[in-house]
Each structure stands twice: as C-alpha cells, then as structure tokens.
Design an enzyme around this catalytic site. Structure first.
Site, mmCIF file in Angstrom:
data_model
loop_
_atom_site.group_PDB
_atom_site.id
_atom_site.type_symbol
_atom_site.label_atom_id
_atom_site.label_comp_id
_atom_site.label_asym_id
_atom_site.label_seq_id
_atom_site.Cartn_x
_atom_site.Cartn_y
_atom_site.Cartn_z
ATOM 1 N N SER A 161 -2.665 -2.807 1.139
ATOM 2 C CA SER A 161 -1.786 -3.201 0.033
ATOM 3 C C SER A 161 -2.195 -2.478 -1.255
ATOM 4 C CB SER A 161 -1.803 -4.719 -0.117
ATOM 5 O OG SER A 161 -0.722 -5.139 -0.900
ATOM 6 N N ASP A 239 6.615 -8.372 6.971
ATOM 7 C CA ASP A 239 5.815 -8.449 5.736
ATOM 8 C C ASP A 239 6.701 -8.936 4.594
ATOM 9 O OD1 ASP A 239 4.497 -7.731 3.301
ATOM 10 O OD2 ASP A 239 3.345 -6.207 4.374
ATOM 11 N N HIS A 272 1.895 -9.711 6.046
ATOM 12 C CA HIS A 272 1.066 -8.925 5.120
ATOM 13 C C HIS A 272 -0.422 -9.290 5.221
ATOM 14 C CE1 HIS A 272 0.924 -6.241 1.671
ATOM 15 N NE2 HIS A 272 0.184 -7.093 0.990
HETATM 16 N N1 LIG Z 1 0.760 -14.665 -3.233
HETATM 17 C C1 LIG Z 1 -0.551 -14.253 -2.902
HETATM 18 C C2 LIG Z 1 -0.615 -12.774 -3.215
HETATM 19 C C3 LIG Z 1 -1.947 -12.198 -2.943
HETATM 20 C C4 LIG Z 1 -2.032 -11.506 -1.610
HETATM 21 O O1 LIG Z 1 -1.226 -11.602 -0.721
HETATM 22 N N2 LIG Z 1 -3.108 -10.742 -1.532
HETATM 23 C C5 LIG Z 1 -3.327 -9.919 -0.388
HETATM 24 C C6 LIG Z 1 -3.238 -8.503 -0.841
HETATM 25 S S1 LIG Z 1 -1.644 -8.226 -1.582
HETATM 26 C C7 LIG Z 1 -1.703 -6.652 -2.254
HETATM 27 O O2 LIG Z 1 -2.619 -6.103 -2.727
HETATM 28 C C8 LIG Z 1 -4.685 -10.236 0.199
HETATM 29 O O3 LIG Z 1 -5.330 -9.391 0.776
HETATM 30 N N3 LIG Z 1 -5.116 -11.491 0.026
HETATM 31 C C9 LIG Z 1 -6.419 -11.914 0.452
HETATM 32 C C10 LIG Z 1 -6.516 -12.459 1.856
HETATM 33 O O4 LIG Z 1 -7.660 -12.733 2.297
HETATM 34 O O5 LIG Z 1 -5.491 -12.624 2.550
HETATM 35 C C11 LIG Z 1 -1.565 -15.061 -3.677
HETATM 36 O O6 LIG Z 1 -1.147 -15.730 -4.607
HETATM 37 O O7 LIG Z 1 -2.760 -15.069 -3.361
#
Ligand SMILES: N[C@@H](CCC(=O)N[C@@H](CSC=O)C(=O)NCC(=O)O)C(=O)O
Length: 294
Positions: A161, A239, A272
């Site tokens: 991401s 995603d 995602h």
């Molecule tokens: N809505 C979520 C958004 C944050 C999210 O999805 N973070 C992803 C990366 S998105 C793009 O860079 C992520 O890797 N999260 C950490 C995980 O361990 O899944 C929110 O509010 O957190």
C-alpha cells in the site's frame, strides 16, 4: 544502537533495534531477521559460514503500521530462512519526541503524520525537520545494516500500500541500488489519489511539479532508458481501496508504453489486509531470491 527484542523464529533470529537517526533526528526502530546461516556467533563473532555476507530484502509497510505489523502478520520468516536472505522492516515514520525533547508533529489522522511518512523528504513546516523518510530508507538504514550486520550491498525492496508506493518509487529512482522490486496493493499514483494528495500537499506543498519526484507512475513514464528491474505487483480484486486509492492499471499501462517488463497479478476476492499478503508472500521471496541469487 540498542537491541530491544530478540526471538528465535524458523531457525533464525528476529530482532528489533532502536537507534538515534541522524536523518530524522529522532529515535527510530527497525526489525531485522537473520536467517539461520547469518546468525552471528557471539563468541567467535562470525556467522556459520565465516565472513559470508547475505543479501538484504527491505520491507516498507503501509499506513498505521510500525515495524511490528509485517513481522507479526505476513508469515515471512519461513521463506527468508529458506532463501538465506536478511529481511529489514523499518517503522513508517518518525515518532514521539526528537533529540531535543520536542514532540514530533502528528495531526492524529491515520493517513498523515506519525505512521504515515509516505517515504518522502518533507520540505514543508512542521514536517521537514523530521519527516525525511526517503533519505532514511535509501541511505541511512542500508548504511547501518551493512555496517552492523552480516549484510552485503545486494538489496531488493518490497512493500504494501503506502509501502508499495515507497518500494516502487525508490526502486525506479535508484535502479542501480536494488536487484528487484515488488509490491502488494501499492498506491501507484499518489499524485492522483486522495491518500497521496493529502500527504504530498502537507509534506511537499502545493506546487505539484515537486510531487513527481515521489510518484511511481511518473518515474515509470520516464524509465524507457533506465535499467529494468524484475518487477512484480500483486493486487486483490476485493480490495476496498482498489478503485479510489490504488489504480494499478495506470502503472501497468505506463509500463507497457515504455516497454518495462512487469507482472501485475489480480487475485479474485482478496482484500487489502495482511491475510492477502500472507497468501502470496512466498512468491515475493522467490521473485527476489532469483534476482539476488540468494
Ligand atoms: N481504515 C484503516 C486504514 C489503515 C489501513 O488499512 N492500513 C493498512 C495499510 S493501508 C495503506 O497504506 C495496514 O497495513 N494496516 C495495518 C494492518 O496490520 O493491517 C484504519 O483506520 O486503520
């Protein structure tokens, strides 16, 4: 440098280190995984294979992440161990207080400030003093790794991401420094999507001509005469951010236009999350190990 965590994992050693960064002027953390053959014997100060140095695969995480998300959720270690590659996973931004004791800016949004460094060198107040993540990832961190660990200067880079944006942009800007690049669900055109526009406006200012320096799509469009790296992108069709924030089709079209060989794989139904990453992490290690000849 201070070691703050050490755990045995798949025969190797998973460590977390903290150090004072000359680039961000804060304490920074990174995780490093030493595969079994790269573990240094504390008595002899050598690895199992004396004086051998190992290739390093750098992982860049996404929004909200620290050095912990990847090491806890991706299932990477089995493959790092199998391919004899060192893996380094840094934090995604400066945090906390700087070396003078002042708070590092944080606007408390998940997509700007702490946890959202976007791998750029900020030029705008209040970010520019600390948010220099491009220089930290490209220069300071590899220098540190190659000085203190049995690491060679054979490097590859991948990410997710925001970190997928970072990996693609850094590799396309510095093709001589990396052997290969890959990304899960990358933000390929940050200048054109809400996450990137918010971050770039804050960190780089309103003059959008400066944004191209940190935009993977812009770098791909001008890469016709550059060294081509093995390049793999995996993207889930389920995603939730695909249409609004990621747009991998723009990157694939630009690659086609400049004859840059790349693989974009769409995977039916995947979202995602790190569930998607862990489902295809083995393929990314195979991709990088082939290029690194690890
Ligand atoms: N809505 C979520 C958004 C944050 C999210 O999805 N973070 C992803 C990366 S998105 C793009 O860079 C992520 O890797 N999260 C950490 C995980 O361990 O899944 C929110 O509010 O957190």
């Amino acid at each position: 440098m201070k070691k703050i965590e050490s755990r045995k994992l798949h025969g190797g050693d998973l460590q977390v280190w903290q150090h004072t960064s000359a680039t961000t002027h804060t304490e920074m953390k990174f995780a490093i995984y030493l595969p079994p053959k790269a573990i240094v014997n504390e008595e002899t100060k050598t690895t199992e294979i004396t004086a051998q140095k190992f290739a390093v695969l750098y992982w860049l995480s996404g929004l909200t992440c620290t050095e912990q998300n990847f090491i806890q959720k991706s299932g990477f270690a089995e493959y790092a161990s199998r391919h004899n590659v060192i893996v380094v996973a840094p934090d995604t931004s400066p945090r906390g207080v700087d070396i003078s004791g002042n708070d590092v800016p944080d606007d408390s949004a998940y997509d700007l400030g702490q946890g959202a460094g976007f791998y750029v060198n900020a030029t705008q107040a209040p970010w520019a003093t600390h948010f220099q993540m491009y220089d930290y990832i490209v220069d300071e961190l590899p220098n540190l790794i190659e000085q203190h660990f049995p690491a060679s200067d054979q490097r590859s880079i991948f990410g997710h991401s925001m970190g997928g944006h970072g990996a693609l942009m850094i590799a396309l800007r510095n093709p001589q420094r990396y052997a290969s690049v890959s990304a899960f669900s990358p933000i390929v055109a940050p200048s054109q999507v809400p996450w990137g526009q918010k971050a770039f406006s804050a960190y780089l200012g309103d003059d959008q001509s400066t944004w191209a320096n940190y935009d993977s799509l812009a770098w791909m469009k001008q890469s016709a005469h550059s060294k081509k790296l093995p390049l793999l992108i995996d993207q889930g069709s389920g995603d939730e951010f695909l249409a609004e924030q990621l747009k991998p089709e723009l990157f694939a079209q630009a690659a086609k236009d400049v004859n840059y060989p790349m693989t974009l794989r769409m995977h039916d139904g995947y979202d995602h999350s790190y569930y998607f990453i862990s489902s295809f992490i083995a393929d990314h290690f195979a991709h990088h190990a082939a290029a690194l000849q690890a």
